[in-house]
Design an enzyme around this catalytic site. Structure first.
Site, mmCIF file in Angstrom:
data_model
loop_
_atom_site.group_PDB
_atom_site.id
_atom_site.type_symbol
_atom_site.label_atom_id
_atom_site.label_comp_id
_atom_site.label_asym_id
_atom_site.label_seq_id
_atom_site.Cartn_x
_atom_site.Cartn_y
_atom_site.Cartn_z
ATOM 1 N N ASN A 1 4.316 5.838 -7.921
ATOM 2 C CA ASN A 1 3.948 6.167 -6.937
ATOM 3 C C ASN A 1 4.943 4.944 -5.447
ATOM 4 O O ASN A 1 6.054 6.092 -4.827
ATOM 5 C CB ASN A 1 2.596 4.259 -6.511
ATOM 6 C CG ASN A 1 2.513 4.225 -5.302
ATOM 7 O OD1 ASN A 1 2.049 4.935 -4.641
ATOM 8 N ND2 ASN A 1 2.552 3.329 -5.573
ATOM 9 N N GLU A 2 5.452 4.235 -5.833
ATOM 10 C CA GLU A 2 6.020 3.373 -4.820
ATOM 11 C C GLU A 2 7.444 2.607 -5.881
ATOM 12 O O GLU A 2 8.287 1.404 -5.373
ATOM 13 C CB GLU A 2 5.565 2.471 -4.098
ATOM 14 C CG GLU A 2 5.864 1.623 -3.237
ATOM 15 C CD GLU A 2 5.359 0.626 -2.601
ATOM 16 O OE1 GLU A 2 4.950 1.585 -1.053
ATOM 17 O OE2 GLU A 2 4.870 0.521 -2.756
ATOM 18 N N CYS B 1 -1.081 1.706 -5.721
ATOM 19 C CA CYS B 1 -0.306 0.919 -7.128
ATOM 20 C C CYS B 1 -1.400 0.668 -8.333
ATOM 21 O O CYS B 1 -1.223 -0.068 -9.318
ATOM 22 C CB CYS B 1 -0.322 -0.526 -5.745
ATOM 23 S SG CYS B 1 1.025 -0.730 -4.622
ATOM 24 N N GLU C 1 -7.569 4.792 -2.071
ATOM 25 C CA GLU C 1 -6.255 3.977 -3.053
ATOM 26 C C GLU C 1 -8.193 3.662 -3.248
ATOM 27 O O GLU C 1 -8.375 3.150 -1.749
ATOM 28 C CB GLU C 1 -5.411 3.445 -3.183
ATOM 29 C CG GLU C 1 -4.956 2.720 -3.816
ATOM 30 C CD GLU C 1 -4.252 2.057 -3.796
ATOM 31 O OE1 GLU C 1 -3.311 1.239 -4.802
ATOM 32 O OE2 GLU C 1 -3.577 1.805 -2.732
#
Length: 661
Positions: free
Chosen positions: A377-378, A246, A49
């Protein structure tokens, strides 16, 4: 007369004794002919990331910050300079209508016939320059008056202002054209700056001011920083997850990651602010942007270079739920789904397809063999499931071979996790992505986490994990041995349950020592050098010793999950005909371990023992001491099928035994 004690007499005579350290005697049993699970080639990988200046200012080897003048402050990173009586002005020109993806350039006007006027660029916390390295400078330019052209001179200055490299350019013509020149540096410095001087009265337009070292990874022009990619290669990863975390989501949807804007000519890749720019008040980073010089084509090529399966993660129509949580209405989500379908075509398609043809035109005729993709993603909640179902249906209908990674939320337990875990398993989701940032004690206590998971249900991707020495995301977190050792212990549980857990990756991967936002991190670097943390070596040792098949190792008839501070797993490596034993001693006492191994005819006379150990649980590596703790390997004599091994306190031990049969 005073009578002295025996201990006092011994001290006076120069003889001393210390308290004997307790020794635990452990009897391990390994059934080498009882295969419990196959270890996937993707078992241990890396998660990339762009946080902590991992891309721009890190792996992406560009040395010029804000090279195309697209930061919100268009001249951030640049400063006006003049010498020998020169003077002039700098004007930022807006051309958004003609070039929306690259809407700014500068006009540099020299107002004097003598002297020099120009700009300096500070780089990403300076520029790391090495003596005798060749540097490639380039710039897009066009003259205002070809009869009286402005001349360019390029210099590198060290931190004291001494010139350590120089070259000159003479752009001609009134059309935009890329000019380049190469030169050698005469000294090594951690924080150089680039100076761009103009002379001769007149005006010139400039864009995409760039400086790269010649020696990048595989010496690709405009490529990646070689020492950092080498550290990734040395991990021998099974997969590369990209481009984040993120940043896939963005603080809002306008700031999300859009892969189609990251391929092709670099001057046509639209810059955006990095979402970590303002995320943490304790580490505000206003000069953190994404140029996407490291874009999706580069990610795919990086995965190929380091022998990893590519695992791209795409936005599912949701911005980060910790920020705005913006949503794309379901009746407007088709473009997001099309992006996913087009990416598969880009990676795997033939010349007969639109996106496959584009990949080929970019210099990669062979497909990238993409088989894995992440949907979101999350994310969490019903809104994620609604969007996930639409993505899953569309992708599986067109590409049934694709394995989809689905979010299990930001935590390893609690209402968000429970809902996603139950719901996605109900839909027979391929792979669930579990995240856990917790203290070392959590990792030790959860080594049996997957022992009771459904063996026939959804598989697990331990997609982001790292032991936190303090609070989650605290700037005081350390990459110390205690954290790394707890991760090593936890990973025995991942390995023992390889029929459930098929992928795992530490996170975050990279951090610049003077430009980070989050700790801890696997690899740290400055402008010139880098080092692996104790956590890095744990990941590396598991990856290069993952083997092919899990076999049972027990202590007292039970899996080794913390008895007397011991954690262990064992695998066969059928490629090398070896038995690989991993034992972590988290106790402060040394242990003597004996191994009763059945199912083999015996072993060759020598084994290979690798140990990562320190009595200091708080020890860390650093730029100045990059190998304060590192693995040590030695040969070990083996006799028959039984062997004995001393396990030092606080040690991670790997024993490779060549089987006679």
């Amino acid at each position: 007369m005073k009578f002295l004690s025996l201990s006092a007499l011994l001290l006076l005579s120069g003889i001393s004794f210390t308290k004997a350290q307790p020794v635990n005697k452990l009897n391990y049993v390994i059934k080498a002919d009882s295969i419990k699970a196959h270890v996937q080639p993707t078992m241990y990988g890396i998660f990339f990331e762009d946080i902590n200046m991992a891309a721009d200012g890190g792996v992406y080897a560009e040395l010029v910050k804000n090279r195309s003048f697209e930061f919100n402050d268009n001249l951030m990173g640049w400063a006006k300079q003049k010498k020998n009586g020169g003077n002039g002005t700098v004007t930022v020109v807006d051309r958004a209508k003609e070039r929306p993806e690259n809407p700014h350039y500068i006009t540099l006007a020299v107002n004097t016939n003598s002297g020099y006027f120009g700009l300096s660029n500070e780089g990403f916390r300076g520029m790391g320059i090495k003596a005798d390295e060749t540097y490639n400078f380039s710039v897009f330019a066009h003259q205002h008056d070809i009869t009286n052209p402005v001349k360019l001179a390029i210099e590198l200055h060290d931190s004291t202002g001494v010139v350590i490299g120089r070259a000159s350019l003479n752009p001609v013509g009134k059309e935009w054209k890329r000019y380049h020149v190469s030169f050698k540096a005469t000294a090594t410095t951690l924080k150089a700056q680039l100076y761009l001087w103009c002379s001769h009265k007149g005006s010139i337009d400039l864009d995409m001011v760039s400086l790269f070292p010649q020696h990048t990874w595989k010496n690709r022009p405009g490529g990646l920083r070689a020492d950092l990619v080498q550290k990734l290669y040395d991990l021998h990863p099974g997969f590369l997850r990209f481009p984040g975390g993120c940043i896939v989501e963005g603080r809002d949807l306008a700031n999300r990651y859009q892969w189609k804007k990251t391929i092709g000519d670099v001057d046509k890749r639209e810059n955006i602010i990095n979402r970590w720019n303002v995320e943490f008040k304790h580490r505000l980073t206003p000069d953190y942007y994404q140029t996407f010089g490291l874009g999706f084509m580069e990610y795919f090529m990086l995965a190929e270079d380091i022998g990893a399966s590519p695992l791209p993660i795409l936005n599912c129509g949701m911005a980060c739920q910790y920020n705005t949580g913006q949503l794309v209405p379901l009746n407007q989500i088709d473009p997001y789904i099309q992006d996913a379908l087009d990416l598969i075509e880009f990676a795997n398609g033939s010349a007969d397809t639109k996106w496959g043809r584009l990949r080929i035109s970019l210099g990669h005729p062979k497909p990238f063999n993409l088989k894995l993709m992440g949907v979101g993603n999350e994310q969490w909640g019903e809104q994620y499931i609604e969007r996930w179902k639409v993505f899953e249906k569309a992708i599986k209908q067109k590409y049934p071979y694709m394995q989809l990674v689905s979010s299990a939320g930001p935590d390893p337990s609690g209402p968000k996790f429970d809902y996603l875990n139950a719901t996605l398993r109900g839909f027979n989701a391929d792979i669930l992505d579990e995240h856990y940032y917790r203290n070392p004690e959590w990792f030790l206590k959860n080594v049996k986490r997957y022992d009771d998971y459904d063996r026939k249900g959804s598989k697990i991707f331990a997609g982001e994990y790292a032991a936190q020495s303090g609070d989650i995301g605290s700037p005081k977190n350390k990459n110390n041995w205690e954290c790394a050792m707890s991760e090593a212990a936890f990973m025995t549980g991942l390995e023992r349950n390889a029929d459930v857990v098929i992928m795992a990756s530490y996170a975050p991967l990279l951090a610049k020592v003077d430009a980070w936002q989050w700790t801890p991190d696997l690899i740290w670097f400055d402008n010139l050098t880098s080092y692996g943390t104790p956590n890095y070596y744990v990941q590396q040792l598991y990856s290069v010793n993952k083997g092919t098949d899990v076999v049972p190792i027990t202590l007292g008839g039970q899996a080794v999950t913390g008895q007397q501070g011991q954690f262990a797993s064992a695998v066969l490596d059928k490629k090398t005909n070896e038995l690989v034993i991993k034992v972590i001693n988290t106790s402060k006492d040394k242990s003597t371990a004996s191994f009763d191994i059945t199912g083999v005819n015996g072993f060759k006379s020598e084994g290979l023992l690798t140990t990562l150990q320190s009595d200091d649980l708080d020890i860390q590596n650093s730029i100045s001491k990059p190998e304060a703790i590192k693995p040590v390997t030695r040969n070990m004599k083996v006799s028959g099928k039984e062997l004995s091994l001393e396990l030092k306190p606080y040690s991670f031990n790997i024993l490779r035994l060549k089987m006679a049969n």
